[in-house]
Design a protein around this motif. Structure first.
Motif, short mmCIF file in Angstrom:
data_model
loop_
_atom_site.label_atom_id
_atom_site.label_comp_id
_atom_site.label_asym_id
_atom_site.label_seq_id
_atom_site.Cartn_x
_atom_site.Cartn_y
_atom_site.Cartn_z
N PRO A 1 5.32 -2.66 3.28
CA PRO A 1 5.52 -2.16 4.65
C PRO A 1 5.55 -0.63 4.65
CG PRO A 1 7.60 -2.89 3.73
CD PRO A 1 6.55 -3.24 2.71
N VAL A 2 5.22 -0.04 5.79
CA VAL A 2 5.32 1.42 5.93
C VAL A 2 6.80 1.80 5.90
CG1 VAL A 2 4.90 3.38 7.45
CG2 VAL A 2 3.20 1.54 7.30
N ASN A 3 7.16 2.70 5.01
CA ASN A 3 8.54 3.18 4.93
C ASN A 3 8.54 4.56 4.29
OD1 ASN A 3 8.26 2.70 2.13
ND2 ASN A 3 9.07 0.62 2.34
N ASP A 4 9.70 5.00 3.78
CA ASP A 4 9.76 6.34 3.22
C ASP A 4 9.02 6.47 1.89
OD1 ASP A 4 11.47 4.86 1.71
OD2 ASP A 4 13.22 6.15 1.94
N LYS A 5 8.60 5.36 1.32
CA LYS A 5 7.85 5.40 0.07
C LYS A 5 6.36 5.15 0.26
CE LYS A 5 7.71 3.51 -4.63
NZ LYS A 5 8.30 2.54 -5.59
N TYR A 6 6.02 4.28 1.20
CA TYR A 6 4.62 3.91 1.40
C TYR A 6 4.15 4.33 2.78
CZ TYR A 6 5.46 0.97 -2.69
OH TYR A 6 5.78 0.52 -3.93
N ARG A 7 3.01 4.98 2.83
CA ARG A 7 2.48 5.44 4.11
C ARG A 7 1.30 4.56 4.54
NH1 ARG A 7 -0.79 11.03 3.92
NH2 ARG A 7 -1.11 10.29 6.04
N GLU A 8 1.05 4.57 5.83
CA GLU A 8 -0.01 3.73 6.39
C GLU A 8 -1.39 4.28 6.02
OE1 GLU A 8 -0.93 5.19 10.84
OE2 GLU A 8 1.09 4.36 10.60
N ALA A 9 -2.39 3.41 6.12
CA ALA A 9 -3.76 3.82 5.82
C ALA A 9 -4.72 2.86 6.50
CB ALA A 9 -4.01 3.83 4.31
N ASP A 10 -5.94 3.34 6.75
CA ASP A 10 -7.02 2.48 7.24
C ASP A 10 -7.89 2.09 6.05
OD1 ASP A 10 -6.23 2.53 9.85
OD2 ASP A 10 -7.53 4.19 10.42
N TYR A 11 -8.23 0.80 5.99
CA TYR A 11 -9.05 0.29 4.88
C TYR A 11 -10.36 -0.27 5.42
CZ TYR A 11 -4.94 0.79 1.91
OH TYR A 11 -3.89 1.30 1.21
N GLU A 12 -11.45 0.01 4.70
CA GLU A 12 -12.78 -0.53 5.00
C GLU A 12 -13.06 -1.65 4.00
OE1 GLU A 12 -16.71 1.86 5.89
OE2 GLU A 12 -16.47 1.64 3.72
N ILE A 13 -13.49 -2.80 4.51
CA ILE A 13 -13.72 -3.94 3.62
C ILE A 13 -15.09 -4.56 3.91
CG2 ILE A 13 -11.31 -4.51 3.15
CD1 ILE A 13 -11.38 -6.52 5.39
N TYR A 14 -15.78 -4.98 2.84
CA TYR A 14 -17.08 -5.63 2.98
C TYR A 14 -17.41 -6.31 1.65
CZ TYR A 14 -18.62 -1.38 0.58
OH TYR A 14 -18.77 -0.35 -0.32
N PHE A 15 -18.47 -7.13 1.66
CA PHE A 15 -18.91 -7.84 0.46
C PHE A 15 -20.30 -7.37 0.04
CE2 PHE A 15 -15.66 -10.67 2.04
CZ PHE A 15 -15.12 -11.28 0.92
N GLU B 1 8.40 9.32 9.68
CA GLU B 1 8.73 8.06 8.99
C GLU B 1 7.56 7.54 8.16
OE1 GLU B 1 9.93 5.57 12.21
OE2 GLU B 1 12.06 5.78 11.77
N LYS B 2 6.36 7.93 8.53
CA LYS B 2 5.16 7.42 7.87
C LYS B 2 4.79 8.20 6.61
CE LYS B 2 3.29 5.75 12.25
NZ LYS B 2 2.26 5.93 13.28
N THR B 3 5.55 9.23 6.32
CA THR B 3 5.24 10.01 5.13
C THR B 3 6.34 9.86 4.09
OG1 THR B 3 4.91 12.25 4.26
CG2 THR B 3 6.23 12.06 6.25
N SER B 4 5.95 9.85 2.85
CA SER B 4 6.92 9.73 1.76
C SER B 4 7.62 11.05 1.47
CB SER B 4 6.21 9.23 0.49
OG SER B 4 5.14 10.10 0.16
#
Length: 847
Positions: A763-777, A490-493
């Motif tokens: 949202p995660v669906n058949d078009k968009y897959r999940e990802a981990d994001y790194e954020i900083y300033f 489900e997590k892959t397009s």
């Protein structure tokens, strides 16, 4: 310096680009503070096509007019036989600034020119002439590309060259010092590092720079800071950003610039070049200060926001395990959220298995509570199996992951062993036993079980082959594993549609019966010769005959093994499957490992491996053969428990019956106690007089032989609920899109600790897959001014899409700041960089 040397250096200055631009200079100032050459400059020097103008304190306006108006093409050397005036007293000040560093003939000034730095720093150069007495050191500094536009940066440059650092940023230099010390944390090692600096008068400047940046002790009357005390200040200050240590013995160790220290240490934790360094030094400080016993006395949630010391994770793990054992209940949602936040911190990866051990353990206990309240209301086998397929199978999955992570923990503490025993007993005695006994009590014959039956698989799912269909049959790939595979897909397009059903397996739920049931058939005949082989229309259903049985119904069909699919060359695979309407792929990872006494302990690891392999084979076939319809199923499920079964818990079997662990096949009715008997005529009328018996619980028959943990053949939902997952893959090449992160709407930083709201864009669906994001300033110079955070963007439709993230800021209080959002899952994705206003009105500490 001889005249020809001066002429050569001046001529060379006109030939090289300015440090501040690509064009060659047209104007050069020569500042001769002592007027050493004022009497000979016009008579003894020949500069060729370079015109000479001599200043006399009164003709500045005239000189300015010549070079900026009367003659804008010629090269000019402007000689100043007196000290450079202050800008406010110098009519040529603006011209001198854009012309770059003036020429001077003394050694320090020559060095300034070679380094392309302002000659006003020559007095500082003289202080460190021992450093510049080496042409090699001077050359390395000149060729380094360092920014040398301030006194601090010049000193940092000299320190960097001395220590062999890659740039002259004090943060990088200090990291390198810490890294070298961590490799050999002895007095001798730190003396070796600082003796090099002392040789060139750079030890005091180094500590002065550290004092400015981090608030470390500055040199006092020639007495240098103690390195151990500096380490203590660094890590206790880092701790104090997230843990209240006021009124404790550690309070005096906190720097006034703890925010800068927090950003510095956090940056090391998030830099793989220095993460080992900061871990080793953190451990050293923890041991020296005996800080871990102090944390044990604190409330878990008060220390949960800091990753200053590894022992914080160890204490949290111990306390949460103890809480579960003492209450025999799952953790509350706040503590579960705490675990999730800890896994995102630096030591989360190191203690991933411990945290997952606790989390999956609490999931088993939590879902068991829901199961226990519901099971008493169940009236029919269908109702029970429906509940199992919809929700209760998750307990099997959580138990599987609990065991996998338990095995990954190198040294379990006593309290973790007790927690393992609690979860094991809950799963075996209060879930597996209860659900199996409940089902068995409601089943008197095979017809009491709900349809569809496994024997109708072909007629139910393959009666209309509207396109080439790939059937993947994975031996012992039980329902909960396929449910997890569905979540993975489900997590892959690459997948456009998914549907998960279940069938009821044959009884006994074993390979030769289940594999036969998945072939086209009008009934399964079992031989009466004591071998109980399974036939279809008189033909053996063993592996070599399965393709022939398939082709009797679907001429354009083929049987192939998983290994062949993954190893054949594309042309060979295409040739093998060309023109086929039906492809049966046989996969055997779980049963091959589980059904072997020497490897059954790795059964649950095999489940995870099987999930990955089947996902990979779907991708490979979609890409190489362009087939898009898949059905994933199994011949049977299994029971696996880590706890050894005692003899007293085994079901007695008559000596004249040849029984396996979870079933017995006989040619007469035996009506054994503590068992359920099935007449095999449910498979075909020719089977009259043949019977299958299975235990009426999750226990096993008392038989000889090894391998008691992994078993199948019986009537538990884990064995008979056979998954059927239909997968429709996306056609053609798919460009995967990630869910994305939308930055905060309000873009102003007002506090040193500030929380921002980030939105998962899709949202995660058949078009968009999940990802981990790194954020900083970072600031305008691309230097980090905050700690680094991670967002696991994995929310589905209906989940809360917002993430609240708190940052700790250090550095400048005014100006511009830039938010960086980087996709860690796919580093090739273009990072986001968003401008913020930096307007910290009231600082909480001196920075």
């Amino acid at each position: 310096m001889e005249h020809r040397d001066i002429i050569e250096k001046i001529t060379r200055r006109f030939e090289r680009p300015s440090r501040w631009g690509e064009e060659k200079p047209r104007i050069l100032f020569w500042v001769d503070s002592e007027g050493e050459f004022k009497d000979t400059i016009e008579t003894d020097f020949d500069f060729g096509d370079i015109k000479l103008l001599v200043l006399d304190k009164y003709n500045g306006f005239h000189v300015k007019y010549i070079i900026e108006h009367a003659d804008k093409e010629s090269k000019y050397l402007i000689y100043m036989p007196y000290p450079r005036p202050k800008d406010e007293d110098n009519i040529l000040a603006d011209t001198m600034h854009y012309c770059g560093t003036p020429f001077s003939a003394d050694k320090a000034s020559i060095i300034c020119m070679d380094l392309q730095i302002d000659v006003r720093y020559s007095s500082m150069i003289k202080e460190h002439m021992k450093f510049f007495n080496s042409m090699d050191r001077t050359r390395r500094l000149a060729e380094s590309g360092f920014d040398l536009d301030t006194e601090d940066k010049i000193r940092c440059g000299m320190i960097a060259v001395t220590l062999g650092c890659r740039n002259n940023d004090i943060n990088t230099i200090f990291k390198e010092v810490l890294k070298r010390y961590s490799a050999d944390p002895t007095t001798e090692k730190i003396d070796e590092i600082f003796d090099k600096l002392e040789d060139y008068g750079l030890k005091t400047p180094f500590w002065d720079l550290c004092s400015k940046e981090y608030g470390t002790p500055s040199p006092n009357a020639g007495i240098m800071p103690n390195f151990g005390e500096v380490l203590r200040l660094l890590f206790i200050s880092y701790l104090a950003n997230n843990v209240d240590i006021s009124n404790t013995r550690f309070e005096s160790y906190v720097s006034k610039k703890k925010a800068r220290i927090f950003t510095f240490i956090n940056g090391m934790y998030n830099d793989r070049n220095y993460s080992d360094t900061v871990e080793q030094l953190s451990q050293l400080v923890a041991e020296k200060l005996k800080i871990c016993p102090y944390f044990r006395e604190m409330d878990t949630r008060k220390i949960a926001e800091s990753d200053a010391f590894a022992c914080i994770d160890e204490i949290i793990i111990e306390k949460l395990s103890s809480q579960i054992v003492s209450t025999a209940k799952p953790l509350d949602p706040v503590d579960v959220k705490l675990i999730e936040s800890r896994k995102k911190m630096h030591y989360g990866e190191k203690y991933q298995s411990e945290y997952d051990f606790i989390e999956y353990g609490t999931m088993v206990l939590d879902d068991f509570s829901n199961f226990f309240n519901r099971i008493v209301t169940i009236k029919t086998p269908k109702e029970l199996l429906d509940n199992y397929s919809q929700s209760w199978h998750r307990i099997d999955r959580y138990y599987r992951n609990f065991i996998v992570n338990s095995d990954e923990i190198r040294e379990k503490t006593d309290i973790m062993e007790k927690m393992a025993e609690l979860v094991e007993n809950t799963y075996n005695n209060r879930f597996l036993d209860i659900i199996t006994e409940k089902l068995c009590s409601m089943v008197k014959s095979y017809k009491d079980l709900p349809i569809p039956y496994q024997t109708s698989f072909f007629s139910h799912y393959l009666n209309r082959l509207d396109r080439t269909t790939v059937v993947i049959i994975s031996d012992a790939f039980r329902y909960e594993c396929v449910a997890e595979l569905r979540e993975v897909l489900e997590k892959t397009s690459r997948v456009s549609d998914l549907k998960l059903d279940y069938m009821v397996s044959t009884i006994p739920s074993i390979t030769k019966f289940g594999m036969a049931a998945l072939l086209p058939n009008r009934g399964l005949q079992v031989t009466h010769d004591g071998k109980y082989n399974v036939l279809i229309d008189g033909q053996s259903t063993d592996s070599p005959n399965r393709e022939k049985i398939l082709q009797n119904t679907v001429k354009d069909s083929v049987k192939i093994s998983f290994k062949e699919v993954m190893t054949l060359k594309q042309d060979e695979l295409r040739s093998r499957c060309a023109g086929k309407k039906l492809i049966y792929i046989y996969h055997d990872t779980v049963d091959a490992i589980g059904d072997n006494a020497t490897s059954e302990i790795r059964t649950f690891n095999a489940c995870g491996q099987a999930i990955t392999e089947i996902k990979d084979v779907i991708t490979l076939i979609t890409n190489k053969l362009s087939y898009t319809k898949f059905i994933i199923t199994a011949d049977h499920g299994f029971i696996y428990r880590r706890k050894q079964i005692e003899e007293v818990d085994k079901v007695f079997v008559s000596t004249n019956i040849d029984a396996n662990k979870r079933y017995a096949l006989t040619d007469k009715s035996n009506e054994m106690i503590n068992s359920v008997e099935f007449d095999l005529t449910y498979l075909d009328q020719s089977n009259s007089g043949l019977y299958a018996s299975v235990p009426s619980s999750s226990k096993i028959f008392r038989t000889s032989g090894a391998g008691h943990n992994y078993v199948h053949g019986g009537l538990s939902p884990q064995e008979i609920v056979v998954p059927v997952l239909t997968v429709i893959a996306a056609k053609g090449k798919v460009t995967e899109e990630y869910v994305g992160i939308t930055p905060p709407v309000k873009r102003e930083i007002k506090k040193q600790k500030q929380t921002f709201d980030f939105l998962q864009t899709n949202p995660v669906n058949d078009k968009y897959r999940e990802a981990d994001y790194e954020i900083y300033f970072t600031n305008e110079d691309d230097v980090k001014i905050s700690d680094t955070k991670r967002i696991p963007a994995n929310k589905r439709e209906g989940d809360e899409q917002w993430f609240n993230v708190q940052f700790n800021f250090s550095g400048p209080k005014k100006g511009k700041a830039y938010l960086h959002i980087n996709n860690i899952t796919d580093p090739d994705e273009e990072p986001q960089k968003v401008e913020f206003n930096l307007n910290i009105m009231f600082a909480l500490e001196g920075i």
